[in-house]
Structures are given as C-alpha cells and as structure tokens.
Design a protein around this motif. Structure first.
Motif, PDB file in Angstrom:
ATOM      1  N   VAL A  13       2.057   5.906  10.533  1.00 24.23           N
ATOM      2  CA  VAL A  13       1.916   7.155  10.386  1.00 24.23           C
ATOM      3  C   VAL A  13       1.777   7.737   8.767  1.00 24.23           C
ATOM      4  O   VAL A  13       1.068   8.302   8.168  1.00 24.23           O
ATOM      5  CB  VAL A  13       2.940   8.315  11.090  1.00 24.23           C
ATOM      6  N   ILE A  14       2.861   7.019   8.060  1.00 25.33           N
ATOM      7  CA  ILE A  14       3.222   7.348   6.713  1.00 25.33           C
ATOM      8  C   ILE A  14       1.727   6.597   6.044  1.00 25.33           C
ATOM      9  O   ILE A  14       1.203   7.155   5.064  1.00 25.33           O
ATOM     10  CB  ILE A  14       4.445   6.516   6.036  1.00 25.33           C
ATOM     11  N   LEU A  15       1.310   5.147   6.097  1.00 20.26           N
ATOM     12  CA  LEU A  15       0.617   4.491   5.571  1.00 20.26           C
ATOM     13  C   LEU A  15      -0.856   5.215   5.721  1.00 20.26           C
ATOM     14  O   LEU A  15      -1.668   5.505   4.646  1.00 20.26           O
ATOM     15  CB  LEU A  15       0.289   3.095   5.799  1.00 20.26           C
ATOM     16  N   TRP A  16      -1.315   5.592   6.977  1.00 18.94           N
ATOM     17  CA  TRP A  16      -2.518   6.432   7.148  1.00 18.94           C
ATOM     18  C   TRP A  16      -2.535   7.717   6.904  1.00 18.94           C
ATOM     19  O   TRP A  16      -3.683   8.009   6.528  1.00 18.94           O
ATOM     20  CB  TRP A  16      -2.845   5.928   8.712  1.00 18.94           C
ATOM     21  N   ILE A  19      -3.622   7.419   3.300  1.00 25.80           N
ATOM     22  CA  ILE A  19      -4.889   7.234   3.209  1.00 25.80           C
ATOM     23  C   ILE A  19      -5.807   8.513   3.539  1.00 25.80           C
ATOM     24  O   ILE A  19      -6.785   8.720   2.856  1.00 25.80           O
ATOM     25  CB  ILE A  19      -5.430   6.017   4.235  1.00 25.80           C
ATOM     26  N   GLY A  20      -5.175   9.247   4.487  1.00 27.38           N
ATOM     27  CA  GLY A  20      -6.253  10.674   4.851  1.00 27.38           C
ATOM     28  C   GLY A  20      -5.846  11.463   3.377  1.00 27.38           C
ATOM     29  O   GLY A  20      -6.756  12.226   3.131  1.00 27.38           O
ATOM     30  N   TYR A  21      -4.649  11.425   2.997  1.00 24.20           N
ATOM     31  CA  TYR A  21      -4.433  12.250   1.636  1.00 24.20           C
ATOM     32  C   TYR A  21      -5.304  11.857   0.573  1.00 24.20           C
ATOM     33  O   TYR A  21      -5.992  12.941  -0.105  1.00 24.20           O
ATOM     34  CB  TYR A  21      -3.066  12.355   1.370  1.00 24.20           C
ATOM     35  N   ALA A  22      -5.367  10.741   0.422  1.00 23.55           N
ATOM     36  CA  ALA A  22      -6.389   9.838  -0.583  1.00 23.55           C
ATOM     37  C   ALA A  22      -7.756  10.441  -0.425  1.00 23.55           C
ATOM     38  O   ALA A  22      -8.698  10.697  -1.355  1.00 23.55           O
ATOM     39  CB  ALA A  22      -6.268   8.581  -0.627  1.00 23.55           C
ATOM     40  N   LEU A  23      -8.316  10.484   0.883  1.00 19.66           N
ATOM     41  CA  LEU A  23      -9.707  10.898   1.028  1.00 19.66           C
ATOM     42  C   LEU A  23      -9.835  12.397   0.869  1.00 19.66           C
ATOM     43  O   LEU A  23     -10.811  12.927   0.353  1.00 19.66           O
ATOM     44  CB  LEU A  23      -9.969  10.564   2.787  1.00 19.66           C
ATOM     45  N   TYR A  24      -8.884  13.074   1.391  1.00 18.68           N
ATOM     46  CA  TYR A  24      -8.836  14.760   0.941  1.00 18.68           C
ATOM     47  C   TYR A  24      -8.998  14.816  -0.441  1.00 18.68           C
ATOM     48  O   TYR A  24      -9.712  15.621  -0.877  1.00 18.68           O
ATOM     49  CB  TYR A  24      -7.428  15.362   1.534  1.00 18.68           C
ATOM     50  N   LEU A  49      -9.739   2.157  -4.137  1.00 24.39           N
ATOM     51  CA  LEU A  49      -8.980   0.932  -4.318  1.00 24.39           C
ATOM     52  C   LEU A  49      -7.666   0.970  -3.624  1.00 24.39           C
ATOM     53  O   LEU A  49      -7.362  -0.002  -2.897  1.00 24.39           O
ATOM     54  CB  LEU A  49      -8.554   0.633  -5.736  1.00 24.39           C
ATOM     55  N   PHE A  50      -6.927   2.306  -3.814  1.00 25.07           N
ATOM     56  CA  PHE A  50      -5.658   2.452  -2.718  1.00 25.07           C
ATOM     57  C   PHE A  50      -6.044   2.236  -1.405  1.00 25.07           C
ATOM     58  O   PHE A  50      -5.095   1.596  -0.647  1.00 25.07           O
ATOM     59  CB  PHE A  50      -5.293   3.920  -2.952  1.00 25.07           C
ATOM     60  N   ILE A  51      -7.171   2.815  -0.715  1.00 23.01           N
ATOM     61  CA  ILE A  51      -7.393   2.977   0.444  1.00 23.01           C
ATOM     62  C   ILE A  51      -7.675   1.293   1.078  1.00 23.01           C
ATOM     63  O   ILE A  51      -7.367   0.908   2.070  1.00 23.01           O
ATOM     64  CB  ILE A  51      -8.552   3.533   0.969  1.00 23.01           C
ATOM     65  N   THR A  55      -5.355  -0.732   3.576  1.00 25.05           N
ATOM     66  CA  THR A  55      -6.028  -1.463   4.937  1.00 25.05           C
ATOM     67  C   THR A  55      -5.904  -3.042   4.638  1.00 25.05           C
ATOM     68  O   THR A  55      -5.779  -3.451   5.903  1.00 25.05           O
ATOM     69  CB  THR A  55      -7.410  -0.943   4.606  1.00 25.05           C
ATOM     70  N   TRP A  56      -6.053  -3.455   3.559  1.00 22.87           N
ATOM     71  CA  TRP A  56      -5.955  -5.121   3.456  1.00 22.87           C
ATOM     72  C   TRP A  56      -4.713  -5.464   3.998  1.00 22.87           C
ATOM     73  O   TRP A  56      -4.374  -6.379   4.753  1.00 22.87           O
ATOM     74  CB  TRP A  56      -6.409  -5.323   1.928  1.00 22.87           C
ATOM     75  N   LEU A  57      -3.588  -4.710   3.459  1.00 14.31           N
ATOM     76  CA  LEU A  57      -2.156  -5.126   4.134  1.00 14.31           C
ATOM     77  C   LEU A  57      -1.931  -4.909   5.445  1.00 14.31           C
ATOM     78  O   LEU A  57      -1.297  -5.855   6.224  1.00 14.31           O
ATOM     79  CB  LEU A  57      -1.162  -4.089   3.215  1.00 14.31           C
TER      80      LEU A  57
END
Length: 141
Positions: A13-16, A19-24, A49-51, A55-57
């Motif tokens: 939930v934290i990581l995704w 990612i949702g916030y970065a997309l926003y 790059l963050f996303i 995702t890679w991790l």
C-alpha cells in the motif's frame, strides 16, 4: 531453488501509493498552465525513474539457494554469499532496511556481516539452508 520474497500488504500500500502519487504529480505537471517545458520534463523524468525503480524492486526480489552459494536479488542488489561463510540463520521481525518486502524475515549472519531476507516459506527455506550449511547454527523457532 528459487524463493520469491513474501510481500506485506502494508508495504505494498505504501509503495504503490507512492507510485500513484508520483503519477498524480506527473499529471498535474502536464496540465498546469504555469509550468515551463523544462519543469514538466524534469518532473516527468524524475517520477518515471521513481516508478520504474519501485516496480523493479517489487518484482525482482527473490532468493536462490544455488549449488555453492545463497544469491539475493532485489532490483540493483545482487549479493552472493558462499555457504561456507554462513554462521547462523534465524527468524526475526527486525525492521532494518534490507532486500526484503516483509517483516517476517530471516537474519543470516555470515563472515562479512549480516543480511535480512523474507522468503515466502521461511521454514522450508531454513530447512534447505541447513542442508547446504551443516556447520551453521540454524534455528527454526
């Protein structure tokens, strides 16, 4: 034998969520009239790059009990620990940063330090590890 990392729901939930916030933020940068082209590009590149990194991790964290060594993969981390260097292994809830996506972890102490990993089936992993490291102190409790 390959063991994927156990993945805790709260960490997902934290990581995704990040990612949702970065997309926003990227969407806001694209549609913000006051932003410069350079600002938009920098924001998009950093967020992309963050996303990609998160995702890679998330999808490449696993552990392999190879013929002669334990292989730990987590994104850019590719650690190899020869079995002869492992002194001990035991279950833990240690929250230190590590190549693990769960707090249900195994603490492995070896010649040059220690690492924390979180294979899905800790008991099976410890049994397999004890077969490969007969001189190591491996605790199942």
């Amino acid at each position: 034998m390959r063991y994927p990392s156990k993945k805790d729901l709260w960490l997902g939930v934290i990581l995704w969520g990040c990612i949702g916030y970065a997309l926003y933020i990227s969407k806001m940068a694209l549609f913000e009239e006051k932003a410069s082209v350079n600002g938009i590009m920098i924001t998009l590149i950093i967020n992309l790059l963050f996303i990609l990194f998160i995702t890679w991790l998330w999808f490449t964290t696993y552990y392999i009990l190879d013929e002669k060594e334990l292989v730990i993969r987590c994104g850019p981390i590719n650690k190899r620990i020869p079995y002869r260097e492992i002194y001990s292994a035991h279950k833990t809830w240690n929250p230190l940063s590590s190549p693990a996506l769960s707090l249900k972890r195994i603490n492995i102490t070896y010649q040059f330090g220690m690492t924390l990993i979180s294979p899905i089936n800790r008991d099976e992993f410890l049994r397999q590890l004890s077969e490969r490291c007969p001189n190591a102190n491996i605790k199942y409790d």
